[in-house]
Design a protein around this motif. Structure first.
Motif, PDB file in Angstrom:
ATOM      1  N   VAL A 230       5.031   8.093 -17.480  1.00  0.00           N
ATOM      2  CA  VAL A 230       3.707   7.868 -16.882  1.00  0.00           C
ATOM      3  C   VAL A 230       3.152   6.511 -17.317  1.00  0.00           C
ATOM      4  N   GLY A 231       3.390   6.137 -18.569  1.00  0.00           N
ATOM      5  CA  GLY A 231       2.928   4.829 -19.045  1.00  0.00           C
ATOM      6  C   GLY A 231       3.577   3.691 -18.285  1.00  0.00           C
ATOM      7  N   ARG A 232       4.900   3.834 -18.038  1.00  0.00           N
ATOM      8  CA  ARG A 232       5.585   2.790 -17.277  1.00  0.00           C
ATOM      9  C   ARG A 232       5.055   2.719 -15.847  1.00  0.00           C
ATOM     10  N   LEU A 233       4.828   3.884 -15.243  1.00  0.00           N
ATOM     11  CA  LEU A 233       4.282   3.910 -13.879  1.00  0.00           C
ATOM     12  C   LEU A 233       2.894   3.264 -13.843  1.00  0.00           C
ATOM     13  N   LYS A 234       2.098   3.539 -14.863  1.00  0.00           N
ATOM     14  CA  LYS A 234       0.753   2.957 -14.936  1.00  0.00           C
ATOM     15  C   LYS A 234       0.827   1.431 -14.958  1.00  0.00           C
ATOM     16  N   GLU A 235       1.740   0.876 -15.748  1.00  0.00           N
ATOM     17  CA  GLU A 235       1.892  -0.575 -15.819  1.00  0.00           C
ATOM     18  C   GLU A 235       2.348  -1.145 -14.472  1.00  0.00           C
ATOM     19  N   GLU A 236       3.303  -0.453 -13.837  1.00  0.00           N
ATOM     20  CA  GLU A 236       3.790  -0.917 -12.534  1.00  0.00           C
ATOM     21  C   GLU A 236       2.674  -0.873 -11.489  1.00  0.00           C
ATOM     22  N   ILE A 237       1.873   0.188 -11.530  1.00  0.00           N
ATOM     23  CA  ILE A 237       0.771   0.324 -10.563  1.00  0.00           C
ATOM     24  C   ILE A 237      -0.255  -0.784 -10.765  1.00  0.00           C
ATOM     25  N   GLU A 238      -0.601  -1.062 -12.021  1.00  0.00           N
ATOM     26  CA  GLU A 238      -1.582  -2.115 -12.300  1.00  0.00           C
ATOM     27  C   GLU A 238      -1.072  -3.474 -11.835  1.00  0.00           C
ATOM     28  N   ALA A 239       0.232  -3.738 -12.053  1.00  0.00           N
ATOM     29  CA  ALA A 239       0.806  -5.017 -11.624  1.00  0.00           C
ATOM     30  C   ALA A 239       0.783  -5.128 -10.100  1.00  0.00           C
ATOM     31  N   GLU A 240       1.148  -4.049  -9.416  1.00  0.00           N
ATOM     32  CA  GLU A 240       1.179  -4.084  -7.957  1.00  0.00           C
ATOM     33  C   GLU A 240      -0.231  -4.146  -7.371  1.00  0.00           C
ATOM     34  N   GLU A 241      -1.196  -3.527  -8.049  1.00  0.00           N
ATOM     35  CA  GLU A 241      -2.585  -3.626  -7.592  1.00  0.00           C
ATOM     36  C   GLU A 241      -3.074  -5.068  -7.673  1.00  0.00           C
ATOM     37  N   GLY A 242      -2.653  -5.785  -8.720  1.00  0.00           N
ATOM     38  CA  GLY A 242      -3.008  -7.198  -8.838  1.00  0.00           C
ATOM     39  C   GLY A 242      -2.389  -8.024  -7.730  1.00  0.00           C
ATOM     40  N   GLU A 243      -1.109  -7.753  -7.432  1.00  0.00           N
ATOM     41  CA  GLU A 243      -0.436  -8.469  -6.345  1.00  0.00           C
ATOM     42  C   GLU A 243      -1.090  -8.151  -5.004  1.00  0.00           C
ATOM     43  N   LEU A 244      -1.453  -6.885  -4.816  1.00  0.00           N
ATOM     44  CA  LEU A 244      -2.103  -6.484  -3.563  1.00  0.00           C
ATOM     45  C   LEU A 244      -3.444  -7.192  -3.401  1.00  0.00           C
TER      46      LEU A 244
ATOM     47  N   LEU B 166       0.827  -1.204   0.000  1.00  0.00           N
ATOM     48  CA  LEU B 166       0.000   0.000   0.000  1.00  0.00           C
ATOM     49  C   LEU B 166       0.866   1.261   0.000  1.00  0.00           C
ATOM     50  N   VAL B 167       1.935   1.243   0.805  1.00  0.00           N
ATOM     51  CA  VAL B 167       2.845   2.394   0.848  1.00  0.00           C
ATOM     52  C   VAL B 167       3.497   2.602  -0.521  1.00  0.00           C
ATOM     53  N   GLU B 168       3.972   1.500  -1.128  1.00  0.00           N
ATOM     54  CA  GLU B 168       4.607   1.595  -2.443  1.00  0.00           C
ATOM     55  C   GLU B 168       3.627   2.099  -3.496  1.00  0.00           C
ATOM     56  N   LEU B 169       2.398   1.597  -3.435  1.00  0.00           N
ATOM     57  CA  LEU B 169       1.401   2.020  -4.413  1.00  0.00           C
ATOM     58  C   LEU B 169       1.082   3.506  -4.275  1.00  0.00           C
ATOM     59  N   GLU B 170       0.905   3.958  -3.049  1.00  0.00           N
ATOM     60  CA  GLU B 170       0.587   5.375  -2.842  1.00  0.00           C
ATOM     61  C   GLU B 170       1.715   6.267  -3.360  1.00  0.00           C
ATOM     62  N   GLU B 171       2.958   5.832  -3.154  1.00  0.00           N
ATOM     63  CA  GLU B 171       4.086   6.614  -3.644  1.00  0.00           C
ATOM     64  C   GLU B 171       4.083   6.674  -5.171  1.00  0.00           C
ATOM     65  N   LYS B 172       3.836   5.542  -5.826  1.00  0.00           N
ATOM     66  CA  LYS B 172       3.826   5.532  -7.293  1.00  0.00           C
ATOM     67  C   LYS B 172       2.621   6.299  -7.845  1.00  0.00           C
ATOM     68  N   ARG B 173       1.493   6.250  -7.154  1.00  0.00           N
ATOM     69  CA  ARG B 173       0.346   7.034  -7.590  1.00  0.00           C
ATOM     70  C   ARG B 173       0.642   8.530  -7.462  1.00  0.00           C
ATOM     71  N   ARG B 174       1.347   8.892  -6.389  1.00  0.00           N
ATOM     72  CA  ARG B 174       1.725  10.299  -6.209  1.00  0.00           C
ATOM     73  C   ARG B 174       2.643  10.752  -7.348  1.00  0.00           C
ATOM     74  N   ARG B 175       3.634   9.910  -7.675  1.00  0.00           N
ATOM     75  CA  ARG B 175       4.559  10.252  -8.754  1.00  0.00           C
ATOM     76  C   ARG B 175       3.833  10.336 -10.095  1.00  0.00           C
ATOM     77  N   ARG B 176       2.892   9.440 -10.328  1.00  0.00           N
ATOM     78  CA  ARG B 176       2.126   9.472 -11.579  1.00  0.00           C
ATOM     79  C   ARG B 176       1.314  10.770 -11.683  1.00  0.00           C
TER      80      ARG B 176
END
Length: 283
Positions: free
Chosen positions: A76-90, A42-52
């Motif tokens: 931003v596209g790369r961040l979007k892919e990383e966020i989607e992958a981490e959301e799936g793992e979460l 959750l912490v990692e996701l919030e940080e990447k969402r902030r950066r996006r």
């Protein structure tokens, strides 16, 4: 479900109480591992969402000035892919964590005797004395068919084993007992009668603890999120689920008669005679 704050750093009393209900240390350790992983993600996701979000705002500023924003758009596209992958793992972590949450039992009161089965129970009090008969008692599965009020064979012909057809005084007695108990609660104890649905969603069964632990004992409607109720307590307990009640409305006293349905999947070979473990009964 038990509060997650209670399980993150449980006291020895909580650990002992859970162990007395059959929860082993491995389950608690697994829960803690999943909970820590969930919070880290959750912490990692919030940080990447902030950066996006910041990068998206920068793209808007660059475009407003007529400048090239291709590198920022790619980032931003790369961040979007990383966020989607981490959301799936979460989501996977949360699903397993919730599964353990739902399977953990409530904590018993300190006065409850500990033990692996009913042999460890104790008698709290005795009310009255058993009636002494001057004749040899006979079981209901013998008397019922002889009197023509219970028919196990025709019940089985209609629906299979563990179903019974009631005839004549047997049907009237069942109806009279239902009416007697409803009237007792309504007239003497101030309850409000409820006639609830006899089919409920999985969320209602989770709310009363039948799911996931007792899934095999439930009858489910094929291709629908609906189950036949195993007890009237399920719809009654869930009437105010997810509501906040005003204190001046409490206590709420509800009573209901419903037919109940149980697969009795784990009771093969136990109490197979008579009306003890029926698939359908009134309560």
């Amino acid at each position: 479900m038990l509060p997650r704050t209670l399980l993150r750093n449980p006291s020895q009393e909580v650990v002992d109480a859970l162990e007395s209900r059959g929860v082993d240390a491995e389950t608690l350790d697994r829960w803690k591992t999943l909970d820590a992983a969930r919070r880290d993600r959750l912490v990692e996701l919030e940080e990447k969402r902030r950066r996006r979000n910041e990068a998206s705002q920068e793209i808007g500023r660059l475009k407003a000035r007529g400048e090239d924003a291709e590198s920022e758009i790619a980032a931003v596209g790369r961040l979007k892919e990383e966020i989607e992958a981490e959301e799936g793992e979460l989501e996977e972590v949360e699903d397993e964590l919730r599964s353990i949450d739902l399977d953990l039992p409530n904590l018993p009161h300190v006065s409850v005797p500990r033990g692996p089965d009913e042999a460890s129970n104790r008698v709290e009090r005795v009310v009255g004395e058993p009636t002494e008969l001057d004749f040899e008692a006979r079981p209901h599965w013998e008397l019922g068919p002889e009197l023509g009020i219970l028919d196990f064979e025709r019940g089985a012909k209609l629906s299979g084993s563990r179903f019974t057809a009631y005839f004549g005084l047997g049907a009237r007695l069942e109806r009279a007992l239902i009416q007697l108990m409803l009237d007792l609660h309504l007239e003497e104890h101030g309850y409000t009668e409820v006639l609830p649905p006899f089919l409920v969603r999985a969320s209602s069964l989770e709310g009363t603890g039948q799911l996931p632990k007792f899934a095999e004992d439930l009858f489910r409607v094929e291709d629908r999120d609906l189950f036949l109720i195993p007890t009237a307590e399920v719809p009654l307990t869930n009437l105010h689920r997810d509501e906040i009640l005003e204190e001046d409305r409490l206590p709420l006293r509800y009573t209901a008669y419903t037919p109940c349905f149980r697969a009795e999947a784990g009771s093969h070979g136990r109490d197979v005679r008579g009306l003890i473990r029926q698939h359908q009964f009134n309560k």
